[in-house]
Design an enzyme around this catalytic site. Structure first.
Site, PDB file in Angstrom:
ATOM      1  N   SER A 195      38.547  47.622  44.535  1.00 16.38           N
ATOM      2  CA  SER A 195      38.644  47.366  43.177  1.00 16.38           C
ATOM      3  C   SER A 195      38.437  46.207  42.472  1.00 16.38           C
ATOM      4  O   SER A 195      38.083  46.094  41.384  1.00 16.38           O
ATOM      5  CB  SER A 195      40.136  48.000  42.727  1.00 16.38           C
ATOM      6  OG  SER A 195      41.006  47.006  43.430  1.00 16.38           O
TER       7      SER A 195
ATOM      8  N   LYS B  10      38.665  46.561  36.007  1.00 16.74           N
ATOM      9  CA  LYS B  10      39.712  46.207  34.943  1.00 16.74           C
ATOM     10  C   LYS B  10      38.803  46.266  33.523  1.00 16.74           C
ATOM     11  O   LYS B  10      39.346  46.554  32.370  1.00 16.74           O
ATOM     12  CB  LYS B  10      40.475  44.806  34.871  1.00 16.74           C
ATOM     13  CG  LYS B  10      41.663  44.870  35.906  1.00 16.74           C
ATOM     14  CD  LYS B  10      42.722  45.569  35.276  1.00 16.74           C
ATOM     15  CE  LYS B  10      44.003  45.358  36.213  1.00 16.74           C
ATOM     16  NZ  LYS B  10      45.102  46.442  35.952  1.00 16.74           N
TER      17      LYS B  10
ATOM     18  N   GLU C 277      48.741  41.627  28.102  1.00 18.62           N
ATOM     19  CA  GLU C 277      49.680  41.269  28.911  1.00 18.62           C
ATOM     20  C   GLU C 277      48.873  41.255  30.305  1.00 18.62           C
ATOM     21  O   GLU C 277      47.984  41.745  30.503  1.00 18.62           O
ATOM     22  CB  GLU C 277      50.940  42.112  29.274  1.00 18.62           C
ATOM     23  CG  GLU C 277      50.741  43.303  30.402  1.00 18.62           C
ATOM     24  CD  GLU C 277      49.456  44.277  29.914  1.00 18.62           C
ATOM     25  OE1 GLU C 277      49.291  44.523  28.629  1.00 18.62           O
ATOM     26  OE2 GLU C 277      49.024  45.063  30.729  1.00 18.62           O
TER      27      GLU C 277
END
Lengths: 403, 272
Positions: free
Chosen positions: A384, A95, A117
């Site tokens: 991930s 991210k 968000e």
């Protein structure tokens, strides 16, 4: 048959075939056009690109290695399983690649207030992290249900100086947090930059978030050629909104011999209705500013989804994945909660790696795929994120009290 | 002639400012929708906007969000709304009815089928909140069925964009009074007057102003700013919440709209 050269998409208005686009209220059209223009200028500015790459190297710790999971591969007894270790990034997931890119763009545009968000809190933490570093104000919208479920990440964001706003409308989860962030943006559009955490939302977000995460696939492709002398036979990544998956897939779209597989959250099983497999079980519709596959009822109402992994618990999916599905370039399969948990344990015991529950879906699919392939085949799985954030969820699921 | 065009022509002829109440279809109850529409007309509505409930109303503030959630929970969808519009049409052939909502319910219903069924039920126009002009080709079946697609103009709409919007305008343009969500209270009538003037230079299409019109004073101010019509949404939806029967619905509507109607009729009109 549409063109299969997905590398050139989206078009100037953000369409991937009949998917994508800008389905938002008029108030946001000019701000989105300004964002698209600013992004276009930034990505062609060598100084911006150099700063982004410098941050990826010295702040995030890139490149992340490709690790050969030899014991796991031997136990599975098929293809060799390779892991792209995005879990080793600063903040513990892919991210951060995107939040750094967007925060640098926000600063370049002179916007001092950042909103985001978050579902599980990973994107919120990654956003709060870069805001702290760049000295930007940060407000994170999070469904009230998720605020309860993810208390540690809420506290983590607060430690980083962010304000966390619980969202009590709708199903009080990720989709509602996204709605509320959009409402904030439309109200404070002059001074606020909205950092969307996945390859969804209106144009240019699906393209921009993809581009910032595409470093994953570019690195992996070069690492494969360097370390193994060839490309992998298959790529596997988990798909919620789909940012880590598109990040890995994109550099390989033109490599026709590389099979591309996305693992969606099948929850209790597709047939149970309790899942979040938008591509496998949804239909084309329009949600959060783009046309894509959505999970909705016959009245077009978006339905509540279920996954053990909060990061995959989303009723839509990035429009580029919808395009890749329909064009046949990628395939998307469901992995149940049980299968993901089993893969989590398998990886922990055989390799000493705690994978995020999201990534455990990809591991599970990677194991399935490896079983079908010969031992000289290579399956590259995107790991991930790391699983530290999930230990409470796993313990609770298995009836273990940690207090 | 589309009823929307006929009604604006009447309003202009009479020098009146139009009143467009918005209600969320299915709140307080799907069974009360026809009496609600009738009461709106009795209270002075010139056009009616029916909100098609959606699970994810990104452009709406809390009042309409919650009304929408309640209507969704009651299972209200396009088919039911069209059935009620057809029932309303049996006694009212003149009042234009506009459906306002988000794209996904129509995507799922199917565009061609929706356009045909809506026109047959007596709907006159459709305002799709999340369909800017750039994406309006999706909605081409509406025009083919004789329905007007109503577009929004926002405070952020630049002069360059305005040309693209007015080129496609049908029925009327809906001017969003401030950058924000429905029901907020940030009216700046001086700014609105300027925007109306700018739109007038680009098109003859009537202009309705919405977002933040909540009482007689704000409605009169918008009327004085040059609007052809004002939209009253959240203030009305809030008052209708929980109404038990047709009599209560009618009483609450009258209480909300009657002062606004009087204020609009008394507002000074620019003779141009």
């Amino acid at each position: 048959m549409p063109s299969t050269d997905s590398r050139r998409l989206p078009d100037a208005r953000g369409h991937f075939g009949d998917f994508g686009g800008s389905y938002v209220a008029e108030t946001l059209m000019v701000p989105l056009a300004e964002l698209a223009a600013a992004y276009e200028a930034a990505r062609n500015d060598p100084a911006f690109v150099a700063e982004f790459e410098r941050d990826l190297k010295y702040y995030v710790g890139r490149p992340s290695p490709i690790y050969h999971a030899e014991r796991l591969s031997r136990k599975v007894g098929g293809a060799q399983i390779l892991l792209k270790r995005e879990d080793l990034n600063h903040t513990g997931a892919h991210k951060i690649n995107n939040t750094i890119g967007q925060a640098l763009l926000a600063r370049r545009m002179g916007k001092r207030r950042i909103i985001a968000e978050t579902g599980a809190g990973q994107h919120g933490v990654a956003t709060a992290t870069v805001c702290a570093r760049l000295g930007l104000d940060c407000v994170v919208y999070m469904g009230a249900v998720d605020v309860e479920r993810q208390a540690i990440n809420v506290y983590r964001m607060k430690l980083l100086g962010a304000e966390v706003v619980p969202v009590t409308s709708g199903s009080k989860t990720l989709k509602d947090a996204l709605n509320e962030a959009m409402r904030d943006w439309v109200t404070h559009v002059a001074d606020t930059f909205y950092i969307i955490g996945t390859v969804a939302g209106p144009h240019p977000y699906p393209m921009m978030v993809r581009d910032f995460n595409a470093v994953v696939g570019r690195e992996a492709r070069a690492q494969m050629l360097e370390g193994y002398g060839r490309l992998p036979d298959a790529l596997v990544a988990c798909v919620g909104g789909g940012s880590n998956a598109i990040g890995l897939f994109h550099a390989f779209l033109g490599d026709a011999d590389v099979r591309i597989v996305g693992a969606e959250a099948a929850g209790d099983g597709i047939a149970s209705g309790r899942h979040a497999a938008s591509l496998a079980a949804g239909r084309p519709g329009i949600l959060h500013g783009n046309r894509t596959y959505v999970l909705c009822d016959d009245n077009g109402q978006i339905i509540e989804t279920h996954s053990i992994s909060a990061g995959l618990d989303y009723p839509g999916v990035g429009p580029e994945h919808a395009w890749l599905k329909d064009s046949g370039r990628a395939e998307y399969v469901g992995i149940t909660d049980e299968e993901a948990l089993a893969a989590f344990h398998e990886l922990a015991r055989s390799e000493g790696i705690l994978a995020a529950l999201e990534s455990s879906h990809a591991i599970a699919q990677g194991i399935k795929l490896a079983r079908e392939l010969p031992s000289d085949a290579l399956v590259l799985v995107n790991l991930s994120g790391r699983g530290d954030k999930d230990v409470h969820t796993i313990a609770a699921r298995e009836g273990i009290s940690l207090t | 002639m589309n009823r929307i065009d006929a009604r604006y022509a009447e309003l202009r002829g009479a020098g009146r400012i139009g009143l467009i109440p918005f209600v969320t279809a299915g709140d307080p109850s799907p069974d009360l929708l026809v009496p609600t529409m009738q009461a709106l007309v009795a209270a002075g509505a010139d056009l009616i906007e029916l909100g098609v409930p959606f699970s994810d109303p990104m452009a709406d503030g809390p009042v309409i969000q919650h009304a929408s959630e309640r209507a969704v929970a009651r299972g209200v969808g396009i088919a039911l709304i069209l059935d009620r519009v057809a029932a309303f049409r049996r006694d009212d052939a003149a009042t234009p009815v506009i459906l306002m909502g988000y794209l996904n319910p129509i995507e799922i219903y199917g565009w061609a089928r929706f356009a045909r069924d809506a026109a047959a039920a007596g709907v006159d126009g459709v305002l799709l909140v999340d369909c800017p002009v750039e994406e309006a080709d999706r909605a081409a079946p509406l025009a083919q069925a004789g329905l007007h697609q109503i577009f929004l103009v926002a405070p952020t709409t630049t002069p360059e964009r305005l040309g693209g919007v007015t080129a496609r305008a049908q029925g009327f343009l809906y001017l969003v009074s401030f950058a924000g969500v429905t029901g907020a209270n940030r009216l700046d009538t001086g700014e609105i007057a300027q925007r109306i003037a700018a739109i007038r230079r680009a098109t003859e299409v009537p202009i309705a102003v919405g977002f933040g019109v909540r009482d007689a004073a704000s409605a009169a101010a918008i009327g004085a700013a040059g609007a052809d019509a004002v939209v009253v949404g959240s203030a009305l939806v809030e008052r209708l919440a929980g109404a038990a029967d047709a009599a209560e619905v009618a009483a609450r509507i009258d209480e909300c709209l009657a002062p606004i109607r009087r204020a609009l009729d008394a507002a000074p009109r620019d003779p141009s």
